[in-house]
Every structure is written in structure tokens, then in C-alpha cells.
Enzyme design. Structure first.
Site, PDB file in Angstrom:
ATOM      1  N   TYR A 154       0.824  -1.223   0.000  1.00  0.00           N
ATOM      2  CA  TYR A 154       0.000   0.000   0.000  1.00  0.00           C
ATOM      3  C   TYR A 154       0.849   1.261   0.000  1.00  0.00           C
ATOM      4  CZ  TYR A 154      -4.767   1.814   0.578  1.00  0.00           C
ATOM      5  OH  TYR A 154      -5.986   2.407   0.378  1.00  0.00           O
ATOM      6  N   LYS A 161      -3.929   7.843   2.955  1.00  0.00           N
ATOM      7  CA  LYS A 161      -5.105   7.557   3.779  1.00  0.00           C
ATOM      8  C   LYS A 161      -4.930   8.097   5.196  1.00  0.00           C
ATOM      9  CE  LYS A 161      -7.831   5.389   0.893  1.00  0.00           C
ATOM     10  NZ  LYS A 161      -9.113   5.990   0.452  1.00  0.00           N
TER      11      LYS A 161
END
Length: 256
Positions: A154, A161
Site C-alpha cells: 500500500y 489515507k
């Protein structure tokens, strides 16, 4: 649920496939009585085709959340269809390939900045573009993936995020005085375009998630996440703001 969003008017971003969280939110919102406007990035004809598959075909307006000119006219273009807004769904995220799958230490700033612009800053940009239409009691809901951990593959999207989570808290602080809430829904991994960078080996990651989540997890079913978004868009959580509500089968609270 029955008429949970009767009389509500919403802007929904991020509809790109029928498997997307945003599409599930759009469908359920209409079924619960809301009027909606969809936004489309890059391929408005694709979003228009998806709009025709909803219970009632909604208007579609073009929007690149990184384009200041489009943002500056968004309220007018949405206002041509709705006389106010009770909610906004932010379901937008993108990172160049260099920022994912082991690229954390090598991704160039131009790519990192693009990821942060699209996936983090756009929550604030979208909210403020809609601000002239937002009524007291309105709700801004963003789609999140738990940023409290470093997930395989990620990389910079995880950082984006984490920034999204901070942005939501500051929006909640600064708009609360106007009666506007801001919250995020942290979803488990779903088979959507946005989720392809999470977990490295997708099937193995999904299987592990389902095994560890007390309620189990179906990566092909976006409806549980969409229902959580609808709850936050409704009037049923009027004193909830600045929160991250997990819709992940309970995976987030299980220790390693």
C-alpha cells in the site's frame, strides 16, 4: 431500512464500476429516498451508462477533484439539479504505480504529490466546492482504509489515507459550528479498482482478512460498507463527527 434518506439530496463521487462502493451507495441512497447527483472523472459516458442502471437515472456532472476550474463551478453545476445538499460522498483515490508495491523508498515527489492531491487534499477541496450548497445538518462521508498500520504493497497510498483521516478530523472541527459533520468509513478489502494495491497477494490477503474478522468478510460484497455510509449520511448520527467507523467485519480490533 425504510426511507432512511427521504428528502435528502446528495453528491456521490467515485462511481466507476458496479462493484464500486460508490455505486452501492448510490443505489441504496435512491432506494432509501434520496435524490442524487453523480460526478464523473475522465469518462462521463461510462458513468452515464452506470447511472442508467440505478433505480432512477440521476444527473451526472464532470469533475476532476484536482482541477481548480471544475471545482470552482461545481456548486453551480450541481445546483442546476438540486437546490441544496444534505450529504457528500468522497470515494476518490489514486496513486501512480511507482507509489505502490514496494515503491515507498523510491517513488519520486511528482508521483507522491499526485497521490496526495487526489487521495487526501481532495476531501477538503470537494467539501469546500460543495460548501455553498451544504445545509445545516449535512454530512460529509469519505471512504477510508485503515491507516493505523503499514499494509503490504500500500506504501504511499497508506500515507495518503493517514492524511485523509487527519483531514476529516480538521473538517469536523472547522465545519461543526455550521452544523456539518465529517466522518470516514474504513472498509475491509473489496474487489474494486481502488483496492488493487492493498495486500500484495490479493486472494491470500482476502482469505486472511476473512479468517481473522470475527464477523467474516466477503470481498465481493460492497453493501455492508455502503450501508455504513448511508447511516452516516442520514440523521441517525447527529452528534457523530470526526470519527472513523470501521466496516471491516471487526478485523481492525483483532491483535496480531
Amino acid at each position: 431500512m425504510s426511507g432512511l434518506l427521504n428528502g435528502k439530496q446528495l453528491v456521490i463521487t467515485g462511481v466507476i464500476t458496479e462493484s464500486s462502493i460508490a455505486y452501492a451507495v448510490a443505489r441504496l441512497a435512491q432506494e432509501e429516498g434520496a435524490k442524487i447527483v453523480l460526478t464523473a472523472y475522465g469518462r462521463p459516458s461510462l458513468v452515464a451508462r452506470l447511472a442508467r442502471r440505478l433505480p432512477e437515472e440521476p444527473p451526472v456532472v464532470e469533475l476532476d477533484v484536482t482541477d481548480e476550474a471544475q471545482l470552482s463551478t461545481l456548486a453551480d453545476r450541481v445546483g442546476a439539479h438540486l437546490d441544496g445538499l444534505d450529504g457528500v460522498l468522497h470515494s476518490v483515490a489514486h496513486a501512480p504505480a511507482t507509489c505502490l508495491d514496494g515503491g515507498f523508498l523510491t517513488a519520486p515527489w511528482r508521483d507522491v504529490s499526485a497521490a496526495l492531491h487526489t487521495s487526501t487534499y481532495s476531501l477538503v477541496a470537494l467539501t469546500m466546492a460543495c460548501r455553498p450548497l451544504l445545509r445545516p445538518g449535512a454530512s460529509v462521508v469519505g471512504v477510508d482504509f485503515d491507516a493505523s498500520r503499514a499494509w503490504p504493497g500500500y506504501d504511499w497510498m497508506g500515507v495518503a489515507k493517514a492524511g485523509l483521516e487527519a483531514c476529516s478530523r480538521y473538517l469536523a472541527r472547522d465545519l461543526g459550528g455550521h452544523g456539518i459533520r465529517a466522518n470516514l468509513v474504513a472498509a475491509g478489502p473489496l474487489r474494486t479498482l481502488a483496492a488493487r494495491g492493498i495486500g500484495g497477494d490479493g486472494p491470500s490477503f482476502e482469505k486472511d482478512w476473512s479468517a481473522r474478522a470475527p464477523l467474516g468478510w466477503d470481498p465481493q460484497d460492497a453493501e455492508p460498507v455502503a450501508r455504513t455510509c448511508l447511516a452516516l449520511l442520514s440523521d441517525w448520527l447527529p452528534a457523530t463527527t470526526g470519527e472513523i467507523v470501521h466496516a471491516d467485519g471487526g478485523h481492525h480490533m483483532i491483535g496480531d
